[in-house]
Write a protein that holds these residues in place. Structure first.
Motif, short mmCIF file in Angstrom:
data_model
loop_
_atom_site.label_atom_id
_atom_site.label_comp_id
_atom_site.label_asym_id
_atom_site.label_seq_id
_atom_site.Cartn_x
_atom_site.Cartn_y
_atom_site.Cartn_z
N ILE A 70 -12.36 -11.45 15.19
CA ILE A 70 -13.76 -11.87 15.14
C ILE A 70 -14.68 -10.87 15.85
CG2 ILE A 70 -15.48 -13.66 15.63
CD1 ILE A 70 -13.30 -15.71 15.27
N ALA A 71 -14.32 -10.42 17.05
CA ALA A 71 -15.16 -9.44 17.75
C ALA A 71 -14.29 -8.55 18.63
CB ALA A 71 -16.20 -10.14 18.61
N ARG A 72 -14.72 -7.30 18.74
CA ARG A 72 -14.07 -6.35 19.65
C ARG A 72 -15.15 -5.72 20.50
NH1 ARG A 72 -10.54 -5.02 15.36
NH2 ARG A 72 -8.40 -5.42 15.98
N GLU A 73 -14.81 -5.53 21.75
CA GLU A 73 -15.72 -4.84 22.67
C GLU A 73 -15.13 -3.48 23.00
OE1 GLU A 73 -17.78 -5.42 27.04
OE2 GLU A 73 -16.52 -7.00 26.22
N HIS A 74 -15.95 -2.45 22.88
CA HIS A 74 -15.55 -1.08 23.19
C HIS A 74 -16.45 -0.58 24.33
CE1 HIS A 74 -13.14 -0.80 19.50
NE2 HIS A 74 -14.11 -1.51 18.95
N ARG A 75 -15.85 -0.31 25.46
CA ARG A 75 -16.57 0.15 26.65
C ARG A 75 -16.96 1.62 26.51
NH1 ARG A 75 -17.95 -3.68 30.44
NH2 ARG A 75 -16.38 -5.30 30.47
N SER A 76 -18.06 1.97 27.16
CA SER A 76 -18.56 3.34 27.13
C SER A 76 -17.68 4.27 27.96
CB SER A 76 -19.99 3.37 27.68
OG SER A 76 -20.46 4.70 27.71
N LEU A 77 -17.56 5.49 27.49
CA LEU A 77 -16.88 6.54 28.24
C LEU A 77 -17.85 7.31 29.12
CD1 LEU A 77 -14.70 7.92 25.30
CD2 LEU A 77 -13.85 6.70 27.32
N ILE A 78 -19.16 7.08 28.92
CA ILE A 78 -20.18 7.91 29.58
C ILE A 78 -21.20 7.08 30.34
CG2 ILE A 78 -19.95 9.84 27.97
CD1 ILE A 78 -22.51 8.68 26.58
N ASP A 79 -20.87 5.89 30.74
CA ASP A 79 -21.79 5.00 31.45
C ASP A 79 -22.97 4.58 30.56
OD1 ASP A 79 -22.37 3.46 33.69
OD2 ASP A 79 -23.82 4.94 34.43
N GLY A 80 -22.73 4.50 29.27
CA GLY A 80 -23.73 4.00 28.33
C GLY A 80 -23.43 2.55 27.99
N PRO A 81 -24.10 2.01 26.99
CA PRO A 81 -23.84 0.62 26.61
C PRO A 81 -22.49 0.48 25.92
CG PRO A 81 -25.40 1.61 25.09
CD PRO A 81 -25.16 2.62 26.18
N SER A 82 -21.90 -0.70 26.04
CA SER A 82 -20.69 -1.04 25.29
C SER A 82 -21.08 -1.30 23.84
CB SER A 82 -20.04 -2.30 25.86
OG SER A 82 -19.53 -2.07 27.13
N LEU A 83 -20.11 -1.21 22.97
CA LEU A 83 -20.27 -1.58 21.57
C LEU A 83 -19.54 -2.89 21.35
CD1 LEU A 83 -20.86 -1.12 18.52
CD2 LEU A 83 -18.75 0.25 18.45
N VAL A 84 -20.25 -3.90 20.84
CA VAL A 84 -19.64 -5.16 20.46
C VAL A 84 -19.66 -5.19 18.93
CG1 VAL A 84 -19.75 -7.67 20.57
CG2 VAL A 84 -20.36 -6.30 22.58
N HIS A 85 -18.47 -5.13 18.33
CA HIS A 85 -18.30 -5.07 16.88
C HIS A 85 -17.84 -6.45 16.41
CE1 HIS A 85 -15.98 -2.97 13.34
NE2 HIS A 85 -17.14 -3.47 12.94
N VAL A 86 -18.66 -7.11 15.62
CA VAL A 86 -18.47 -8.53 15.28
C VAL A 86 -18.29 -8.72 13.77
CG1 VAL A 86 -19.56 -10.81 15.36
CG2 VAL A 86 -19.97 -9.19 17.21
N ASP A 87 -17.39 -9.62 13.40
CA ASP A 87 -17.29 -10.10 12.03
C ASP A 87 -18.08 -11.40 11.98
OD1 ASP A 87 -16.66 -11.37 9.65
OD2 ASP A 87 -14.57 -10.75 9.68
N ALA A 88 -19.34 -11.31 11.63
CA ALA A 88 -20.21 -12.49 11.66
C ALA A 88 -19.81 -13.53 10.62
CB ALA A 88 -21.67 -12.07 11.45
N TYR A 89 -19.19 -13.09 9.54
CA TYR A 89 -18.76 -14.03 8.50
C TYR A 89 -17.83 -15.08 9.10
CZ TYR A 89 -16.98 -15.60 3.97
OH TYR A 89 -16.64 -16.35 2.87
N ARG A 90 -16.85 -14.63 9.86
CA ARG A 90 -15.90 -15.55 10.48
C ARG A 90 -16.49 -16.22 11.71
NH1 ARG A 90 -10.76 -13.54 11.94
NH2 ARG A 90 -10.30 -15.71 12.30
N LEU A 91 -17.29 -15.48 12.47
CA LEU A 91 -17.89 -16.04 13.68
C LEU A 91 -18.73 -17.27 13.35
CD1 LEU A 91 -18.48 -15.82 16.75
CD2 LEU A 91 -20.42 -14.39 16.13
N LEU A 92 -19.49 -17.18 12.27
CA LEU A 92 -20.39 -18.28 11.91
C LEU A 92 -19.72 -19.29 10.99
CD1 LEU A 92 -23.72 -16.31 11.42
CD2 LEU A 92 -22.98 -17.66 13.38
N GLY A 93 -18.43 -19.11 10.71
CA GLY A 93 -17.69 -20.11 9.93
C GLY A 93 -18.10 -20.15 8.49
N ALA A 94 -18.42 -18.99 7.87
CA ALA A 94 -18.80 -18.97 6.47
C ALA A 94 -17.71 -19.63 5.64
CB ALA A 94 -19.03 -17.55 6.00
N GLY A 95 -18.11 -20.41 4.69
CA GLY A 95 -17.18 -21.15 3.87
C GLY A 95 -16.90 -22.53 4.44
N ASP A 96 -17.28 -22.74 5.69
CA ASP A 96 -17.11 -24.02 6.37
C ASP A 96 -18.31 -24.89 5.99
OD1 ASP A 96 -17.16 -26.12 8.23
OD2 ASP A 96 -16.46 -24.86 9.87
#
Length: 167
Positions: A70-96
């Motif tokens: 559903i989501a992965r968090e990738h931390r910065s190597l350079i003291d920048g922002p993290s990347l949060v990569h989300v599958d919104a289709y599953r997160l929001l329960g599409a098809g439900d």
């Protein structure tokens, strides 16, 4: 997002490497609090694009489709922002049957991420219906493989169109 990446545009990308390069350029321009929505059919290049974006942001970890987690968090190597990569289709329960009743910010909070979303860049595949609830401004990126394939069935090209949206 800083001003090194255009707020709107369209490109024809011939290869996966071209798709990653466009993502890389955007990744270099993204800042904490930015939200990017990736829209397009399966196999259109959304995860490939995100791989380039992650390299541009200089974050840790291999970027793969978030479908099964559903989501992965990738931390910065350079003291920048993290990347949060989300599958919104599953997160929001599409098809439900209750999918339209889901609170997007509550759904994101339920992921128990180590990062405050204001301190991260959120990239959501299938994100329509998610971002409108969590932010007033986001970048919408649409992937189209059908146009190039209709003209040449052997083509691997895709058209990528993007624009900043203000709710």
């Amino acid at each position: 997002m800083n001003d090194t990446f255009p707020v709107a545009g369209r490109e024809r990308l011939e290869t996966a490497a071209d798709t990653q390069q466009l993502g890389f350029r955007l990744g270099q321009a993204l800042e904490a609090g930015d939200v990017v929505i990736l829209d397009g059919p399966l196999g259109a290049g959304k995860t490939t694009f995100t791989q380039g974006l992650a390299r541009g942001m200089q974050v840790k970890g291999r970027v793969t489709s978030p479908t099964f987690v559903i989501a992965r968090e990738h931390r910065s190597l350079i003291d920048g922002p993290s990347l949060v990569h989300v599958d919104a289709y599953r997160l929001l329960g599409a098809g439900d049957e209750h999918a339209g009743e889901v609170d997007a910010s509550g759904a994101l909070d339920s992921l128990d991420l180590d990062t405050d979303l204001d301190d991260a860049v959120v990239v959501a595949e299938w994100g329509g219906g998610l971002v409108e609830q969590i932010t007033d401004t986001y970048m919408l990126i649409s992937f189209d493989r059908e146009t190039a394939v209709a003209a040449d069935p052997d083509s691997s090209a895709r058209y990528v169109q993007w624009r900043v949206v203000h709710n």
